[in-house]
Design a protein around this motif. Structure first.
Motif, PDB file in Angstrom:
ATOM      1  N   LEU A 117     -11.064 -37.952 -17.470  1.00 14.36           N
ATOM      2  CA  LEU A 117     -11.255 -36.548 -18.207  1.00 14.36           C
ATOM      3  C   LEU A 117     -10.432 -35.557 -17.439  1.00 14.36           C
ATOM      4  N   LYS A 118     -11.146 -34.465 -18.490  1.00 19.39           N
ATOM      5  CA  LYS A 118     -10.830 -33.570 -18.539  1.00 19.39           C
ATOM      6  C   LYS A 118     -10.964 -32.451 -16.957  1.00 19.39           C
ATOM      7  N   VAL A 119     -10.131 -31.539 -16.170  1.00 18.80           N
ATOM      8  CA  VAL A 119     -10.353 -31.223 -15.488  1.00 18.80           C
ATOM      9  C   VAL A 119     -11.166 -30.339 -15.500  1.00 18.80           C
ATOM     10  N   GLY A 120     -12.067 -30.055 -14.041  1.00 22.32           N
ATOM     11  CA  GLY A 120     -13.935 -29.002 -14.348  1.00 22.32           C
ATOM     12  C   GLY A 120     -13.936 -29.305 -15.235  1.00 22.32           C
ATOM     13  N   ILE A 121     -14.427 -31.147 -15.637  1.00 23.14           N
ATOM     14  CA  ILE A 121     -15.662 -31.065 -17.206  1.00 23.14           C
ATOM     15  C   ILE A 121     -16.762 -30.787 -16.654  1.00 23.14           C
ATOM     16  N   HIS A 122     -17.106 -31.148 -15.005  1.00 21.42           N
ATOM     17  CA  HIS A 122     -18.821 -30.660 -15.142  1.00 21.42           C
ATOM     18  C   HIS A 122     -18.974 -29.800 -15.446  1.00 21.42           C
ATOM     19  N   GLN A 123     -18.189 -28.844 -15.591  1.00 22.47           N
ATOM     20  CA  GLN A 123     -18.624 -27.090 -15.905  1.00 22.47           C
ATOM     21  C   GLN A 123     -18.768 -26.664 -17.177  1.00 22.47           C
ATOM     22  N   ASP A 124     -18.487 -27.636 -17.756  1.00 24.97           N
ATOM     23  CA  ASP A 124     -19.044 -27.699 -19.146  1.00 24.97           C
ATOM     24  C   ASP A 124     -19.501 -29.040 -19.663  1.00 24.97           C
ATOM     25  N   LEU A 125     -20.698 -29.837 -19.159  1.00 23.64           N
ATOM     26  CA  LEU A 125     -21.489 -31.283 -18.795  1.00 23.64           C
ATOM     27  C   LEU A 125     -22.597 -29.795 -18.460  1.00 23.64           C
ATOM     28  N   LEU A 126     -21.979 -28.801 -17.782  1.00 20.66           N
ATOM     29  CA  LEU A 126     -23.211 -27.756 -16.831  1.00 20.66           C
ATOM     30  C   LEU A 126     -23.917 -26.707 -18.038  1.00 20.66           C
ATOM     31  N   ALA A 127     -22.900 -26.172 -18.730  1.00 23.52           N
ATOM     32  CA  ALA A 127     -22.963 -25.626 -19.880  1.00 23.52           C
ATOM     33  C   ALA A 127     -23.848 -26.014 -21.295  1.00 23.52           C
ATOM     34  N   ARG A 128     -23.943 -27.686 -21.722  1.00 18.89           N
ATOM     35  CA  ARG A 128     -24.551 -28.518 -21.943  1.00 18.89           C
ATOM     36  C   ARG A 128     -25.967 -29.157 -21.674  1.00 18.89           C
ATOM     37  N   GLU A 129     -25.516 -29.578 -20.298  1.00 22.54           N
ATOM     38  CA  GLU A 129     -26.682 -30.366 -20.155  1.00 22.54           C
ATOM     39  C   GLU A 129     -27.774 -29.403 -19.304  1.00 22.54           C
ATOM     40  N   PRO A 130     -29.523 -29.707 -19.282  1.00 23.07           N
ATOM     41  CA  PRO A 130     -30.640 -28.636 -18.806  1.00 23.07           C
ATOM     42  C   PRO A 130     -30.775 -28.941 -17.350  1.00 23.07           C
ATOM     43  N   TRP A 131     -29.869 -29.505 -16.617  1.00 18.75           N
ATOM     44  CA  TRP A 131     -29.742 -30.991 -15.535  1.00 18.75           C
ATOM     45  C   TRP A 131     -29.178 -29.461 -13.934  1.00 18.75           C
ATOM     46  N   PRO A 132     -30.051 -30.052 -13.509  1.00 16.96           N
ATOM     47  CA  PRO A 132     -29.223 -29.106 -11.985  1.00 16.96           C
ATOM     48  C   PRO A 132     -27.923 -29.695 -11.946  1.00 16.96           C
ATOM     49  N   GLU A 133     -27.290 -29.088 -11.392  1.00 16.92           N
ATOM     50  CA  GLU A 133     -25.751 -29.052 -10.616  1.00 16.92           C
ATOM     51  C   GLU A 133     -25.611 -30.110 -10.237  1.00 16.92           C
ATOM     52  N   LYS A 134     -26.436 -30.827  -9.067  1.00 16.42           N
ATOM     53  CA  LYS A 134     -26.230 -31.675  -7.327  1.00 16.42           C
ATOM     54  C   LYS A 134     -26.134 -33.069  -9.382  1.00 16.42           C
ATOM     55  N   LEU A 135     -26.707 -33.470  -9.532  1.00 13.52           N
ATOM     56  CA  LEU A 135     -27.805 -34.312 -10.375  1.00 13.52           C
ATOM     57  C   LEU A 135     -26.570 -34.847 -11.915  1.00 13.52           C
ATOM     58  N   VAL A 136     -25.705 -33.705 -12.067  1.00 11.83           N
ATOM     59  CA  VAL A 136     -24.502 -33.560 -12.835  1.00 11.83           C
ATOM     60  C   VAL A 136     -23.562 -33.971 -12.747  1.00 11.83           C
ATOM     61  N   ARG A 137     -23.393 -34.053 -10.900  1.00 12.96           N
ATOM     62  CA  ARG A 137     -22.007 -33.843 -10.396  1.00 12.96           C
ATOM     63  C   ARG A 137     -22.665 -35.908 -10.032  1.00 12.96           C
ATOM     64  N   ARG A 138     -23.850 -36.510  -9.614  1.00 12.24           N
ATOM     65  CA  ARG A 138     -24.052 -37.143  -9.233  1.00 12.24           C
ATOM     66  C   ARG A 138     -23.847 -38.768  -9.873  1.00 12.24           C
ATOM     67  N   ALA A 139     -24.023 -38.392 -11.104  1.00 14.22           N
ATOM     68  CA  ALA A 139     -23.497 -38.851 -12.794  1.00 14.22           C
ATOM     69  C   ALA A 139     -22.248 -38.465 -12.921  1.00 14.22           C
ATOM     70  N   LEU A 140     -21.551 -37.785 -12.654  1.00 15.43           N
ATOM     71  CA  LEU A 140     -20.298 -37.936 -12.581  1.00 15.43           C
ATOM     72  C   LEU A 140     -19.205 -39.027 -12.069  1.00 15.43           C
ATOM     73  N   ALA A 141     -19.987 -39.248 -10.753  1.00 13.41           N
ATOM     74  CA  ALA A 141     -19.045 -39.926  -9.810  1.00 13.41           C
ATOM     75  C   ALA A 141     -19.613 -40.844  -9.868  1.00 13.41           C
ATOM     76  N   CYS A 142     -20.609 -41.428 -11.140  1.00 17.32           N
ATOM     77  CA  CYS A 142     -20.395 -42.875 -11.173  1.00 17.32           C
ATOM     78  C   CYS A 142     -19.762 -43.259 -11.921  1.00 17.32           C
ATOM     79  N   TYR A 143     -19.057 -42.502 -12.908  1.00 16.79           N
ATOM     80  CA  TYR A 143     -18.522 -42.555 -14.251  1.00 16.79           C
ATOM     81  C   TYR A 143     -16.677 -42.886 -13.729  1.00 16.79           C
ATOM     82  N   VAL A 144     -16.412 -41.565 -12.620  1.00 20.51           N
ATOM     83  CA  VAL A 144     -15.242 -41.875 -12.740  1.00 20.51           C
ATOM     84  C   VAL A 144     -14.839 -42.515 -10.925  1.00 20.51           C
ATOM     85  N   HIS A 145     -16.053 -43.291 -10.341  1.00 20.90           N
ATOM     86  CA  HIS A 145     -15.738 -44.052  -9.524  1.00 20.90           C
ATOM     87  C   HIS A 145     -15.823 -45.564 -10.065  1.00 20.90           C
ATOM     88  N   LEU A 146     -15.957 -45.920 -11.218  1.00 20.66           N
ATOM     89  CA  LEU A 146     -15.052 -47.324 -11.884  1.00 20.66           C
ATOM     90  C   LEU A 146     -14.119 -47.421 -11.965  1.00 20.66           C
TER      91      LEU A 146
END
Length: 238
Positions: A140-169
């Motif tokens: 994924l793009k470096v800093g993609i969590h910022q793009d997700l925060l711009a599109r997703e309605p969820w808190p940053e903490k939840l977005v980061r945790r969901a992203l961590a579930c993916y990038v640690h696979l």
């Protein structure tokens, strides 16, 4: 008459001696068999104890290797965090006046509970199929969590945790190779993986494998301890 009586007594004594000799012979054979069985059991216990010592030494070696990997991961994480912070600050300076448009998913969220990180990741598989893959994976793009925060309605903490579930696979960490092309949420090229980022991903993957190996070794050692305990209990009971 007296001669016949003495002969009968003598014959009775001879039979008694014969019976005692036979009993003694059988008893001696029984003791020899028991001694052989006890010797075999002691030898088996000694063999299992030696095997247990080898397993303990191997386990200590794995723990030492895991400790070295964890130290490497910690150092790489600090370096990567510093790099990401520098990139983020640079990006913020250049886009300070830009206001990201709300994506189609910015609906009212006050009326529904937030999903779990893994449930949110499952939504991303459907919402961003060019970025999040269940099979062949791309970095994924470096800093993609910022793009997700711009599109997703969820808190940053939840977005980061969901992203961590993916990038640690493991399959994602395998995909993060030096020179591999990164993608943004729409699947467009967004830079390449650097050498340091690839080394960091490799360290994480090695740590995951070491953890699994340690778990397998712990389960095998537990089975060996159970077997040794059963053998000792059987030996004592006999």
């Amino acid at each position: 008459m007296q001669g016949r009586s003495r002969g009968a007594v003598t014959g009775s004594r001879g039979r008694a001696r014969g019976e005692r000799a036979l009993l003694s012979e059988r008893t001696g054979a029984l003791f020899e068999r028991l001694e052989r069985q006890a010797g075999d059991a002691v030898a088996e216990v000694a063999r299992l104890r030696a095997h247990l010592r080898r397993l303990e030494a191997e386990n200590a070696r794995l723990r030492e290797a895991l400790s070295r990997v964890e130290e490497g991961i910690a150092a790489a994480s600090e370096s990567a965090a510093a790099s990401r912070q520098a990139v983020s600050e640079s990006h913020d300076r250049h886009t300070a006046t830009a206001v990201p448009a709300a994506g189609p998913s910015t609906h009212l969220v006050d009326s529904e509970p937030p999903p779990s990180p893994r449930a949110l990741l499952n939504q991303w598989y459907q919402r961003y199929p060019q970025a999040f893959f269940k099979g062949h994976t791309r970095p994924l793009k470096v800093g993609i969590h910022q793009d997700l925060l711009a599109r997703e309605p969820w808190p940053e903490k939840l977005v980061r945790r969901a992203l961590a579930c993916y990038v640690h696979l493991p399959r994602y960490l395998k995909a993060v190779r030096a020179g591999a092309e990164r993608v943004d949420l729409d699947g467009r090229a967004a830079g390449a993986v650097g050498d340091e980022e690839a080394r960091h991903a490799r360290s994480k993957l090695d740590a995951l494998r070491a953890d699994k190996a340690a778990e397998r070794e712990a389960r095998r050692r537990e089975r060996l301890d159970r077997k040794l305990g059963d053998l000792l209990a059987k030996h004592h009971s006999s």
